[in-house]
Enzyme design. Structure first.
Site, mmCIF file in Angstrom:
data_model
loop_
_atom_site.group_PDB
_atom_site.id
_atom_site.type_symbol
_atom_site.label_atom_id
_atom_site.label_comp_id
_atom_site.label_asym_id
_atom_site.label_seq_id
_atom_site.Cartn_x
_atom_site.Cartn_y
_atom_site.Cartn_z
ATOM 1 N N ASN A 345 0.827 -1.202 0.000
ATOM 2 C CA ASN A 345 0.000 0.000 0.000
ATOM 3 C C ASN A 345 0.867 1.261 0.000
ATOM 4 O O ASN A 345 1.001 1.915 -1.032
ATOM 5 C CB ASN A 345 -0.942 -0.032 1.209
ATOM 6 C CG ASN A 345 -1.990 1.065 1.145
ATOM 7 O OD1 ASN A 345 -1.902 1.969 0.325
ATOM 8 N ND2 ASN A 345 -2.985 0.979 1.998
ATOM 9 N N ASP A 346 1.499 1.575 1.142
ATOM 10 C CA ASP A 346 2.231 2.843 1.248
ATOM 11 C C ASP A 346 3.402 2.934 0.268
ATOM 12 O O ASP A 346 3.729 4.011 -0.217
ATOM 13 C CB ASP A 346 2.738 3.020 2.680
ATOM 14 C CG ASP A 346 1.578 3.154 3.662
ATOM 15 O OD1 ASP A 346 0.541 3.700 3.249
ATOM 16 O OD2 ASP A 346 1.711 2.704 4.805
ATOM 17 N N ILE A 347 4.011 1.768 -0.057
ATOM 18 C CA ILE A 347 5.195 1.807 -0.927
ATOM 19 C C ILE A 347 4.841 2.067 -2.387
ATOM 20 O O ILE A 347 5.710 2.291 -3.205
ATOM 21 C CB ILE A 347 6.003 0.485 -0.825
ATOM 22 C CG1 ILE A 347 5.158 -0.703 -1.270
ATOM 23 C CG2 ILE A 347 6.516 0.286 0.588
ATOM 24 C CD1 ILE A 347 5.956 -1.990 -1.404
#
Lengths: 426, 95
Positions: A345-347
């Site tokens: 997700n965040d990456i």
């Protein structure tokens, strides 16, 4: 026109040929609905439904010959025009308006027939071999009116209720269709018409099943979707953060993957949590067999600890040459056909590049948005560890494949295997 | 008469279980199209029932049957078009 002869032909046809035609149309309806459950066969399914519809109309015109065939034809023509307007206008999503209301129309018609039967008793035929009489008929007609009203309420809810602009709308439309089917089955009971009972019963449960499938994809019950109630508050608020999310299933993902020449796989914590590395490696192997270039993009912060992904991929015996660090992977992404994000997700959040106010700003980014198509396998739209919204999910080329990473990947694997002769033999 | 009711109940039960089995694992792309088509199939079922009910010819059933036929036609046509468009949009996206 020779009226006597006309009546004789109609009787002969009506006794045998018309029921056979109706049975054939019911078979087409069943096969058509079955085929419409898969993207690959949906077009054929629609054709079969259309054929069943034409057959049913033909039988209807013959049966209605003692009424006024002209009136029936006028009805068909009016319906075709209305259908063209509704079908061609608007967006592909149902949206607010007349389209969702049409699902309730069968139920409304059934309820009106039942009311008409109560009002003008003598006009109702009592000759049918299976037709009901007396109190039993009254009870069944009452049920028809009740389910017809229910389908009307559901149709209105689908057209302008809380579900009208939400992703759960097809669930409510399917519920309205289900109630319509129940109402027509009840009318079929009262009239003693077996084909109406059969098709009505079929749609009643098929509609309910579809409503449950759509609602469960949203993690709610069909009734909650219809009334806009219930559901986890967090779930609905995260959904509201996104405006252009497209969901799709493993089948479509496989259809795109099998035509791709270059695929970049982006594993994240979700792959580790679901222990999906073997299923992912299996897919990569099949894609390589099909002649595609496959690489894994490893972000330094993917997973719980640095190197987490490398350990898991090593365990799944992924060739080291296919594993790239994020900068090399970004170069590959520029001409990739598909980026498949597995539980990350965040990456892959573009806010790391372009939103200075975001908590993830400045972090290294795997730029999956460069690929022509992006598939994100994820359990829900909830934010990741950094707790921020991911603009990637709103991009036009992004498709969300919601579900457990291992289950989704295995389903994609099954689809790919069916289309890859060499892999099936191996 | 009771025999007739039993036959109808028998058909209703079997058709109901068939309906449960026919629909499974639908991809989100087809949700809307499938729901629309189901409504249309329910409508055509009522339309088929109507000529028999209008045997007495007192007007109301005739008009109702014409309305039901119109609605069923509209549902099927829009369902077909919607499915075709949903699939085309997907294909364009893939290019």
């Amino acid at each position: 026109m020779n009226v006597v002869m006309n009546v004789a032909t109609v009787d002969a046809l009506g006794n045998f040929a018309v029921p056979i035609v109706y049975i054939a149309s019911a078979v087409f309806f069943i096969l058509g609905l079955k085929m419409m459950c898969r993207v690959r066969s949906a077009r054929r399914g629609v054709t079969l439904l259309g054929l069943g519809f034409v057959l049913a109309l033909a039988g209807l015109v013959v049966e209605a010959a003692h009424l006024d065939p002209k009136l029936v034809l006028v009805g068909i023509a009016a319906g075709l025009v209305l259908g063209l307007i509704v079908g061609l206008g608007g967006k592909v999503e149902l949206g607010a308006g007349i389209a969702p209301l049409l699902a309730a129309a069968g139920g409304v018609a059934a309820a009106l027939v039942a009311v008409a039967a109560f009002l003008g008793e003598e006009a109702w035929p009592s000759g049918g071999a299976l037709a009901l009489e007396g109190g039993l008929r009254g009870a069944v007609l009452g049920l028809a009116i009740a389910s017809g009203l229910a389908s009307f309420v559901l149709g209105v809810l689908a057209a302008m209720g809380p579900a009208a602009r939400a992703s759960g709308q097809p669930s409510v439309v399917a519920l309205a269709a289900s109630a319509s089917g129940l109402a027509s089955a009840m009318v079929g009971f009262a009239l003693g018409n077996p084909i109406v009972v059969t098709v009505g019963g079929l749609v009643a449960t098929a509609g309910w099943t579809l409503a449950a499938i759509v609602a469960s994809a949203l993690g709610r019950s069909p009734l909650d979707v219809a009334l806009g109630s219930g559901g986890k508050a967090a779930e609905s608020s995260t959904r509201d953060d996104y405006h252009n999310v497209k969901a799709c299933g493993p089948e479509e993902t496989a259809m795109v993957l099998e035509n791709a020449r270059k695929v970049v796989l982006v594993p994240g914590y979700g792959m580790a949590a679901a222990q999906a590395q073997h299923a992912l490696a299996e897919i990569a192997k099949m894609l390589s067999l099909r002649g595609a270039t496959v690489v894994y993009a490893i972000h330094p912060a993917a997973g719980l600890i640095p190197g987490h992904m490398n350990i898991l991929l090593d365990e799944a015996k992924v060739p080291a040459a296919q594993i790239l660090e994020w900068e090399a992977a970004n170069a590959e992404l520029a001409d990739a056909d598909v980026a498949l994000v597995v539980g990350a997700n965040d990456i892959v959040n573009p806010a790391t590049l372009n939103d200075a106010t975001s908590a993830v700003f400045g972090m290294p980014l795997i730029e999956v948005g460069r690929a022509r198509a992006v598939f994100v396998i994820k359990r829900s739209l909830r934010p990741g560890a950094a707790g921020v919204k991911n603009a990637l999910f709103d991009l036009p080329q992004t498709n969300m494949v919601l579900g457990d990473a291992k289950k989704v990947l295995q389903a994609i694997g099954v689809e790919l295997k069916a289309q890859t002769p060499t892999a099936a033999a191996a | 008469m009771t025999g007739g009711l039993l036959i109808a109940l028998y058909l209703f039960t079997l058709a109901g279980f068939l309906g449960l089995d026919v629909i499974r694992k639908v991809p989100p792309t087809l949700y809307g199209a499938l729901a629309t088509c189901m409504g249309a199939v329910a409508a055509i079922a009522v339309a088929v029932a109507l000529p028999a009910s209008g045997a007495g010819g007192n007007g109301t059933p005739v008009i109702l049957s014409v309305c039901a036929v119109a609605v069923a036609s509209a549902g099927i046509v829009s369902g077909l078009l919607r499915t075709a468009r949903a699939l085309r949009e997907r294909r364009d996206q893939r290019r």
